[in-house]
Design an enzyme around this catalytic site. Structure first.
Site, PDB file in Angstrom:
ATOM      1  N   CYS A 120       0.853  -1.180   0.000  1.00 56.77           N
ATOM      2  CA  CYS A 120       0.000   0.000   0.000  1.00 56.77           C
ATOM      3  C   CYS A 120       0.886   1.225   0.000  1.00 56.77           C
ATOM      4  O   CYS A 120       2.078   1.130   0.255  1.00 56.77           O
ATOM      5  CB  CYS A 120      -0.917   0.008   1.221  1.00 56.77           C
ATOM      6  SG  CYS A 120      -2.251   1.221   1.043  1.00 56.77           S
ATOM      7  N   CYS A 122      -0.043   4.206   1.672  1.00 56.67           N
ATOM      8  CA  CYS A 122      -0.402   5.199   2.694  1.00 56.67           C
ATOM      9  C   CYS A 122       0.710   5.451   3.710  1.00 56.67           C
ATOM     10  O   CYS A 122       0.804   6.536   4.267  1.00 56.67           O
ATOM     11  CB  CYS A 122      -1.713   4.826   3.384  1.00 56.67           C
ATOM     12  SG  CYS A 122      -1.662   3.274   4.280  1.00 56.67           S
ATOM     13  N   CYS A 130      -3.905   6.224  -0.013  1.00 58.67           N
ATOM     14  CA  CYS A 130      -3.369   4.949  -0.500  1.00 58.67           C
ATOM     15  C   CYS A 130      -3.025   4.969  -1.985  1.00 58.67           C
ATOM     16  O   CYS A 130      -3.033   3.920  -2.642  1.00 58.67           O
ATOM     17  CB  CYS A 130      -4.362   3.826  -0.200  1.00 58.67           C
ATOM     18  SG  CYS A 130      -4.740   3.696   1.558  1.00 58.67           S
ATOM     19  N   LYS A 195     -12.185  -5.230   1.975  1.00 53.68           N
ATOM     20  CA  LYS A 195     -11.582  -4.388   3.002  1.00 53.68           C
ATOM     21  C   LYS A 195     -12.502  -3.201   3.242  1.00 53.68           C
ATOM     22  O   LYS A 195     -12.721  -2.373   2.351  1.00 53.68           O
ATOM     23  CB  LYS A 195     -10.204  -3.914   2.554  1.00 53.68           C
ATOM     24  CG  LYS A 195      -9.585  -2.935   3.548  1.00 53.68           C
ATOM     25  CD  LYS A 195      -8.139  -2.619   3.238  1.00 53.68           C
ATOM     26  CE  LYS A 195      -7.596  -1.589   4.206  1.00 53.68           C
ATOM     27  NZ  LYS A 195      -6.195  -1.281   3.991  1.00 53.68           N
ATOM     28  N   ARG A 205      -3.053   3.193  12.409  1.00 55.70           N
ATOM     29  CA  ARG A 205      -2.633   4.450  11.772  1.00 55.70           C
ATOM     30  C   ARG A 205      -1.712   5.235  12.686  1.00 55.70           C
ATOM     31  O   ARG A 205      -0.836   5.951  12.218  1.00 55.70           O
ATOM     32  CB  ARG A 205      -3.857   5.255  11.357  1.00 55.70           C
ATOM     33  CG  ARG A 205      -4.550   4.550  10.193  1.00 55.70           C
ATOM     34  CD  ARG A 205      -5.762   5.268   9.686  1.00 55.70           C
ATOM     35  NE  ARG A 205      -6.454   4.421   8.708  1.00 55.70           N
ATOM     36  CZ  ARG A 205      -7.667   4.639   8.252  1.00 55.70           C
ATOM     37  NH1 ARG A 205      -8.336   5.704   8.676  1.00 55.70           N
ATOM     38  NH2 ARG A 205      -8.209   3.831   7.380  1.00 55.70           N
ATOM     39  N   ARG A 217     -10.969   7.407   3.831  1.00 55.17           N
ATOM     40  CA  ARG A 217     -10.710   6.418   2.780  1.00 55.17           C
ATOM     41  C   ARG A 217     -12.000   5.838   2.205  1.00 55.17           C
ATOM     42  O   ARG A 217     -11.991   4.783   1.571  1.00 55.17           O
ATOM     43  CB  ARG A 217      -9.861   5.269   3.345  1.00 55.17           C
ATOM     44  CG  ARG A 217      -8.549   5.698   3.968  1.00 55.17           C
ATOM     45  CD  ARG A 217      -7.528   4.570   3.875  1.00 55.17           C
ATOM     46  NE  ARG A 217      -6.470   4.629   4.856  1.00 55.17           N
ATOM     47  CZ  ARG A 217      -5.487   5.514   4.879  1.00 55.17           C
ATOM     48  NH1 ARG A 217      -5.429   6.463   3.982  1.00 55.17           N
ATOM     49  NH2 ARG A 217      -4.566   5.457   5.814  1.00 55.17           N
ATOM     50  N   GLU A 233     -16.285  -8.095  -4.550  1.00 58.45           N
ATOM     51  CA  GLU A 233     -14.859  -7.756  -4.533  1.00 58.45           C
ATOM     52  C   GLU A 233     -14.003  -9.023  -4.509  1.00 58.45           C
ATOM     53  O   GLU A 233     -12.983  -9.108  -5.191  1.00 58.45           O
ATOM     54  CB  GLU A 233     -14.527  -6.914  -3.284  1.00 58.45           C
ATOM     55  CG  GLU A 233     -15.007  -5.474  -3.354  1.00 58.45           C
ATOM     56  CD  GLU A 233     -14.053  -4.581  -4.136  1.00 58.45           C
ATOM     57  OE1 GLU A 233     -13.075  -5.073  -4.725  1.00 58.45           O
ATOM     58  OE2 GLU A 233     -14.293  -3.351  -4.158  1.00 58.45           O
ATOM     59  N   LYS A 248     -11.442  -8.042   5.923  1.00 56.18           N
ATOM     60  CA  LYS A 248     -10.827  -7.199   6.941  1.00 56.18           C
ATOM     61  C   LYS A 248     -11.744  -6.040   7.273  1.00 56.18           C
ATOM     62  O   LYS A 248     -12.256  -5.415   6.348  1.00 56.18           O
ATOM     63  CB  LYS A 248      -9.495  -6.685   6.391  1.00 56.18           C
ATOM     64  CG  LYS A 248      -8.774  -5.716   7.286  1.00 56.18           C
ATOM     65  CD  LYS A 248      -7.559  -5.204   6.574  1.00 56.18           C
ATOM     66  CE  LYS A 248      -6.931  -4.140   7.446  1.00 56.18           C
ATOM     67  NZ  LYS A 248      -6.197  -3.168   6.733  1.00 56.18           N
ATOM     68  N   SER A 274      -5.924  -3.875  14.251  1.00 53.44           N
ATOM     69  CA  SER A 274      -5.360  -3.192  15.422  1.00 53.44           C
ATOM     70  C   SER A 274      -6.405  -2.806  16.463  1.00 53.44           C
ATOM     71  O   SER A 274      -6.173  -2.942  17.663  1.00 53.44           O
ATOM     72  CB  SER A 274      -4.604  -1.953  14.948  1.00 53.44           C
ATOM     73  OG  SER A 274      -5.451  -1.109  14.192  1.00 53.44           O
ATOM     74  N   TYR A 313      -2.257  -9.885  15.711  1.00 48.63           N
ATOM     75  CA  TYR A 313      -1.193  -9.424  16.599  1.00 48.63           C
ATOM     76  C   TYR A 313      -1.025 -10.380  17.776  1.00 48.63           C
ATOM     77  O   TYR A 313      -0.065 -10.275  18.525  1.00 48.63           O
ATOM     78  CB  TYR A 313      -1.500  -7.998  17.079  1.00 48.63           C
ATOM     79  CG  TYR A 313      -1.638  -7.033  15.915  1.00 48.63           C
ATOM     80  CD1 TYR A 313      -0.505  -6.503  15.301  1.00 48.63           C
ATOM     81  CD2 TYR A 313      -2.885  -6.701  15.382  1.00 48.63           C
ATOM     82  CE1 TYR A 313      -0.612  -5.655  14.209  1.00 48.63           C
ATOM     83  CE2 TYR A 313      -3.015  -5.855  14.297  1.00 48.63           C
ATOM     84  CZ  TYR A 313      -1.867  -5.339  13.712  1.00 48.63           C
ATOM     85  OH  TYR A 313      -1.983  -4.516  12.619  1.00 48.63           O
TER      86      TYR A 313
HETATM   87  C1  PBG Z   1      -2.715  -0.070   4.664  1.00 50.67           C
HETATM   88  C2  PBG Z   1      -3.245  -0.934   5.751  1.00 50.67           C
HETATM   89  C3  PBG Z   1      -4.019  -0.582   6.867  1.00 50.67           C
HETATM   90  C4  PBG Z   1      -4.146  -1.738   7.634  1.00 50.67           C
HETATM   91  C5  PBG Z   1      -3.488  -2.754   6.959  1.00 50.67           C
HETATM   92  N1  PBG Z   1      -2.946  -2.235   5.793  1.00 50.67           N
HETATM   93  C6  PBG Z   1      -4.556   0.720   7.288  1.00 50.67           C
HETATM   94  C7  PBG Z   1      -5.608   1.374   6.531  1.00 50.67           C
HETATM   95  O1  PBG Z   1      -6.137   0.872   5.544  1.00 50.67           O
HETATM   96  O2  PBG Z   1      -5.938   2.492   6.935  1.00 50.67           O
HETATM   97  C8  PBG Z   1      -4.858  -1.858   8.954  1.00 50.67           C
HETATM   98  C9  PBG Z   1      -4.325  -2.906   9.873  1.00 50.67           C
HETATM   99  C10 PBG Z   1      -4.783  -2.802  11.281  1.00 50.67           C
HETATM  100  O3  PBG Z   1      -5.582  -1.937  11.663  1.00 50.67           O
HETATM  101  O4  PBG Z   1      -4.322  -3.638  12.078  1.00 50.67           O
HETATM  102  N2  PBG Z   1      -3.662   0.513   3.852  1.00 50.67           N
END
Ligand code: PBG
Length: 328
Positions: A120, A122, A130, A195, A205, A217, A233, A248, A274, A313
């Site tokens: 990505c 970002c 992104c 996603k 972030r 986004r 998708e 996700k 996260s 994690y």
């Molecule tokens: C990159 C990306 C993100 C995450 C994984 N790849 C952040 C986003 O899309 O803002 C999130 C992973 C997480 O929250 O653990 N685009």
């Protein structure tokens, strides 16, 4: 005595019996651990919003790789955190970029670790979006050229699987063609297919310093009201050449995992993000829940919904709890 033919409790009578009739089996081979690699030296800094998770400089990566191998977790997803960012995220495809350097180190020093890269822009763009901007919007088709270039750069640096997370239309095809043209037709793609635009990414972030400088986004990540679109998708990405599709976040999207896994014939991954980690950590720290039990229950629920692979994690802890027979 009541005349009951069926008594479900018969199969719940002992731990040994319950374990025999479990419908969902877990394996640490199905776990992937996200690793944050930061440009610089001698860095092992804890991420404030994700207690217990760290950013590492390349020279310190051995710390986490040793721990992973000890726990029997052999698959990682790399996230790169560059020192400098620019409009076009050039740090993402620089020969000596952070992710390229980390891949080289891992390949040399820890060849038993399987190297997946998040793809990505970002983390690399000064505006935190992104892709490449046109005005205030991310320009889809221009971004595709960049993603293809980054994928090849990651692969040449040692990535063994590419995981695009940008949500541009047509990116799987663009990446597949570029990899094939570079002689890398054997390299698999795990697409972040469904996603969703999610507030559960908040702690990430902070971890990655990748919050968008303006806007959000929602113009490229999915609206969480939609289910059929998640399936669309996933099917589209498979058509374009994805080998594995991902859903996700995980916990609020178990229905999507169910839907996708019932409809596709490729492996389905789920990313427990996260915010899911941070919520459990915070509640456990406050003494409101038992961390181990809740992590086990949530991880099993994701597999029960139909996931084949879990990015988490908590991978090392889960591996231990699987070993101990607490779950699995
Ligand atoms: C990159 C990306 C993100 C995450 C994984 N790849 C952040 C986003 O899309 O803002 C999130 C992973 C997480 O929250 O653990 N685009």
């Amino acid at each position: 005595m009541t005349d009951l033919l069926h008594r479900e409790r018969r199969l719940r009578g002992s731990d040994t019996l319950r374990k025999m009739v479990r419908e969902t089996r877990l394996s640490r081979e199905a776990l992937i651990y996200p690793v944050f690699v930061k440009e610089g030296k001698n860095i092992e800094e804890e991420i404030a919003s994700m207690p217990g998770q760290y950013r590492y400089s390349v020279d310190r990566l051995g710390l986490i790789f040793d721990r992973l191998l000890l726990a029997g977790v052999k698959r990682v997803m790399f996230f790169g955190l560059p020192e400098e960012k620019d409009e076009e995220g050039s740090g993402a495809f620089r020969h000596d970029g952070i992710i390229q350097t980390a891949l080289g180190y891992a390949q040399d020093r820890f060849p038993e670790i399987y190297r997946i890269t998040d793809l990505c822009m970002c983390e690399y763009t000064s505006h935190g979006h992104c892709g490449i901007l046109q005005g205030e919007d991310v320009d889809n088709d221009t971004t595709l050229d960049y993603l293809a270039r980054i994928a090849v750069s990651q692969a040449e640096a040692g990535a063994q699987m590419i995981a695009p997370s940008d949500m541009m239309d047509g990116r799987v095809r663009a990446i597949r063609s570029a990899l094939d043209a570079a002689g890398l037709s054997g390299l698999p793609i795990m697409s972040y297919a469904a996603k969703y635009s999610s507030s559960f990414y908040g702690p990430f972030r902070e971890a990655a310093g990748s919050a968008p400088a303006f806007g959000d986004r929602k113009g490229y990540q999915m609206d969480y009201h939609n289910k059929k679109e998640g399936l669309k998708e996933a099917l589209r990405d498979i058509d374009e050449g994805a080998d594995i599709v991902m859903v996700k976040p995980a916990l609020s999207y178990l229905d999507i995992i169910r839907e996708v896994s019932g409809a596709v014939v490729v492996p389905v991954a789920a990313y427990s993000v996260s915010g899911e980690y941070a919520m459990i950590k915070a509640a456990a720290k406050a003494g409101f829940i038992d961390e181990a039990n809740v992590v086990c229950e949530t991880a099993v629920s994701i597999f029960r919904a139909g996931a084949d692979i879990l990015i988490t994690y908590y991978a090392m802890e889960l591996a231990k709890w699987i070993d101990e027979g607490r779950i699995g």
